[in-house]
Design a protein around this motif. Sequence first.
Motif, PDB file in Angstrom:
ATOM      1  N   ASN A   1       0.858  -1.196   0.000  1.00  0.00           N
ATOM      2  CA  ASN A   1       0.000   0.000   0.000  1.00  0.00           C
ATOM      3  C   ASN A   1       0.887   1.235   0.000  1.00  0.00           C
ATOM      4  O   ASN A   1       1.346   1.691   1.038  1.00  0.00           O
ATOM      5  N   THR A   2       1.178   1.703  -1.208  1.00  0.00           N
ATOM      6  CA  THR A   2       2.045   2.879  -1.320  1.00  0.00           C
ATOM      7  C   THR A   2       1.243   4.137  -1.673  1.00  0.00           C
ATOM      8  O   THR A   2       1.818   5.174  -1.946  1.00  0.00           O
ATOM      9  N   LEU A   3      -0.095   4.002  -1.696  1.00  0.00           N
ATOM     10  CA  LEU A   3      -0.942   5.137  -2.072  1.00  0.00           C
ATOM     11  C   LEU A   3      -1.071   6.097  -0.896  1.00  0.00           C
ATOM     12  O   LEU A   3      -1.600   5.732   0.145  1.00  0.00           O
ATOM     13  N   PRO A   4      -0.571   7.295  -1.033  1.00  0.00           N
ATOM     14  CA  PRO A   4      -0.716   8.253   0.073  1.00  0.00           C
ATOM     15  C   PRO A   4      -2.162   8.710   0.185  1.00  0.00           C
ATOM     16  O   PRO A   4      -2.961   8.549  -0.714  1.00  0.00           O
ATOM     17  N   GLU A   5      -2.470   9.301   1.338  1.00  0.00           N
ATOM     18  CA  GLU A   5      -3.849   9.753   1.568  1.00  0.00           C
ATOM     19  C   GLU A   5      -4.282  10.755   0.510  1.00  0.00           C
ATOM     20  O   GLU A   5      -5.361  10.691  -0.042  1.00  0.00           O
ATOM     21  N   GLU A   6      -3.423  11.671   0.232  1.00  0.00           N
ATOM     22  CA  GLU A   6      -3.735  12.668  -0.791  1.00  0.00           C
ATOM     23  C   GLU A   6      -2.568  12.659  -1.793  1.00  0.00           C
ATOM     24  O   GLU A   6      -1.665  13.478  -1.733  1.00  0.00           O
ATOM     25  N   GLY A   7      -2.573  11.655  -2.703  1.00  0.00           N
ATOM     26  CA  GLY A   7      -1.453  11.470  -3.600  1.00  0.00           C
ATOM     27  C   GLY A   7      -1.655  12.147  -4.936  1.00  0.00           C
ATOM     28  O   GLY A   7      -2.753  12.539  -5.306  1.00  0.00           O
TER      29      GLY A   7
ATOM     30  N   ALA B   1      -0.774   6.101 -10.135  1.00  0.00           N
ATOM     31  CA  ALA B   1      -0.402   5.184 -11.213  1.00  0.00           C
ATOM     32  C   ALA B   1       0.675   4.194 -10.755  1.00  0.00           C
ATOM     33  O   ALA B   1       0.627   2.993 -11.070  1.00  0.00           O
ATOM     34  N   GLU B   2       1.625   4.702  -9.988  1.00  0.00           N
ATOM     35  CA  GLU B   2       2.698   3.829  -9.494  1.00  0.00           C
ATOM     36  C   GLU B   2       2.150   2.779  -8.537  1.00  0.00           C
ATOM     37  O   GLU B   2       2.521   1.605  -8.589  1.00  0.00           O
ATOM     38  N   ASN B   3       1.226   3.208  -7.679  1.00  0.00           N
ATOM     39  CA  ASN B   3       0.628   2.280  -6.727  1.00  0.00           C
ATOM     40  C   ASN B   3      -0.188   1.211  -7.448  1.00  0.00           C
ATOM     41  O   ASN B   3      -0.162   0.023  -7.082  1.00  0.00           O
ATOM     42  N   GLU B   4      -0.907   1.610  -8.493  1.00  0.00           N
ATOM     43  CA  GLU B   4      -1.709   0.653  -9.240  1.00  0.00           C
ATOM     44  C   GLU B   4      -0.820  -0.375  -9.934  1.00  0.00           C
ATOM     45  O   GLU B   4      -1.148  -1.569  -9.997  1.00  0.00           O
ATOM     46  N   ALA B   5       0.315   0.082 -10.447  1.00  0.00           N
ATOM     47  CA  ALA B   5       1.265  -0.843 -11.088  1.00  0.00           C
ATOM     48  C   ALA B   5       1.794  -1.854 -10.076  1.00  0.00           C
ATOM     49  O   ALA B   5       1.966  -3.043 -10.377  1.00  0.00           O
ATOM     50  N   LEU B   6       2.061  -1.382  -8.842  1.00  0.00           N
ATOM     51  CA  LEU B   6       2.537  -2.289  -7.794  1.00  0.00           C
ATOM     52  C   LEU B   6       1.478  -3.316  -7.439  1.00  0.00           C
ATOM     53  O   LEU B   6       1.775  -4.498  -7.215  1.00  0.00           O
ATOM     54  N   ARG B   7       0.234  -2.882  -7.373  1.00  0.00           N
ATOM     55  CA  ARG B   7      -0.855  -3.811  -7.064  1.00  0.00           C
ATOM     56  C   ARG B   7      -0.969  -4.891  -8.156  1.00  0.00           C
ATOM     57  O   ARG B   7      -1.176  -6.063  -7.862  1.00  0.00           O
TER      58      ARG B   7
ATOM     59  N   ASP C   1      -0.585  -8.933  -7.732  1.00  0.00           N
ATOM     60  CA  ASP C   1      -1.574  -9.891  -8.221  1.00  0.00           C
ATOM     61  C   ASP C   1      -0.908 -10.939  -9.116  1.00  0.00           C
ATOM     62  O   ASP C   1      -1.228 -12.133  -9.054  1.00  0.00           O
ATOM     63  N   ALA C   2       0.022 -10.492  -9.973  1.00  0.00           N
ATOM     64  CA  ALA C   2       0.730 -11.431 -10.849  1.00  0.00           C
ATOM     65  C   ALA C   2       1.581 -12.407 -10.037  1.00  0.00           C
ATOM     66  O   ALA C   2       1.620 -13.617 -10.309  1.00  0.00           O
TER      67      ALA C   2
END
Length: 412
Positions: free
Chosen positions: A68-74, A80-86, A90-91
Amino acid sequence: MSALTEYADTDWVREILMDPEVGHQAAADDLIFNGVETSETAVRRWRKANGYKKAILVEPGKEPKRLNTLPEEGTAEAVAENEALRERVDALTADNRRLFTQFTKAKARGDEYIEAVYRAARDAAQFVGQSDVTPPKADRRTKAAEVALWHLTDWQGGKKTETYDRTIMRTRIMRYVEKATEITEIQRADHPVRKAVILLTGDMVEGVSIFPGQVWELDGTLYEQMFDVADLLMWTIRQALAIYDEVEVIAEYGNHGRLGRKGDGIKASDNVDRMVYNIVRERMANFDRLTKFQTSGDWYQHFTIGNYRAMAIHGDEIKSFGGNIPAYGILRKANQWASGVLPAFKDLYIGHYHQSMQLQLANGGSVFMTGSPESDNIYAHEFVAATGDPSQRLHFINPEKGRVTSEYRVWL
């Protein structure tokens, strides 16, 4: 340049180093056994420098902890970076599930294979009838008797070199029995020798998948190895029963009997040496003068001959081989074991190294290392730069005094 760096470009070495399912210590052990001088630390450093990625097995239904690298107010970039990590997590989760499923299926196949081999061994034992052996002439002298100890080890049945195969193995073991008989008669000129203990310390078979390229050094399938060695061992015991009034067998397994490579999920005690022992034990169950056949899944065998206490191991339990016989490591371990960690013993018998040697223990006892009937081992010539003449060991024990009274290296 370290030995590991020197050999790292070799295909089979790199295969071990980059195997994602083999840990650092297991990889180091595999390399050491095959003649590459290294250590767990060296393997760890090499892997870190060369992009090694370890497989992580995750049981189906269990999710790894999500990043969870998504900051509260990012920012949009952070989102986009957090979504790529997610997506990456999943992979990896999908890969882990696939690996875990493969591992589970492979282990199940291994268990089924082991059970099939044990079942074949039991069936073979049940359908082979054996006639009894005529006992030797009774020795009625009242003088204190001694006991013969035949230490037989590392037959490597199925190994093929320029001067060794299954036929030569049989010839050399027959030669050992002939010489042991002659030496026993020499001893009997002074005192009775009515009993023998046959001590087996493993690697009776060569195996088929112990190291890369082994298939090119074989003189038989695993099936042929198992039953050829069982037949020869049974013949050996029958010969002993013709020489002595009573015979006991103490049997420990070795690393060459291992099913599969390290890390395959198969227990070390599921071992072809043990299957050989079980075949022979069941075939000879009705021989009354074969008074004991001791074997187990333990890594050591403790045994007594009157007041004489001894322990037997195969020898691969002593790590850090590194191309040399680890005499210091053997003594350190043996002295620790003799200090009360294991049942009390005076002497320790080992094989594994294909060398004949004696080392002094702190308790006054000895480590007796016994050679092999094998000859012209390419690995020993190339990596260890040493070889031992084909040999086995013969001792005579005074059961009242609890000690070895005479020692013979029987050259074959």
